[in-house]
Design a protein around this motif. Structure first.
Motif: not given
Length: 123
Positions: A34-38, A40
């Motif tokens: 569930t990390c950002s699109p960029k 983890c």
């Protein structure tokens, strides 16, 4: 291929069905985050990756929203066989190509959950 880098499928839903027992290979599996699109943040030395990793029994299907970030973890030994499928591909991929202007113009997203379907009998 031995693995697949972190990505989204651009489908309404995606599934992977295992055709191998987890004892047939080392490493491998599907990891969700569930990390950002960029991506983890990198792990500090000695830290373990606590993102969910699914190494399911033969015949079990894992279903997830197609926009959920996931990766195929590298298989380090043996062979892992799967069937992957996509439901409701977005218009940029296939809808216009195969269904013309009346193709899928917009798809909703399954919530970011991951579901396991019941074990299916495999020969």
């Amino acid at each position: 291929q031995t693995g697949l880098p972190r990505h989204r499928d651009m489908s309404f839903a995606s599934f992977t069905m295992s055709l191998s027992h987890p004892t047939d290979y080392q490493g491998g599996g599907t990891r969700y985050d569930t990390c950002s699109p960029k991506g983890c943040p990198p792990l500090a030395p000695g830290m373990t990756d606590d993102r969910p990793l699914y190494r399911v029994p033969k015949g079990v299907m894992v279903v997830h929203g197609g926009r959920k970030f996931h990766e195929g973890v590298d298989v380090t030994g043996g062979s892992r066989y799967i069937v992957a499928g996509f439901i409701g591909l977005n218009r940029h991929c296939c809808a216009l190509r195969y269904a013309g202007v009346y193709g899928l113009w917009q798809v909703s997203d399954i919530p970011n959950g991951v579901g396991l379907l019941a074990h299916m009998t495999m020969g």
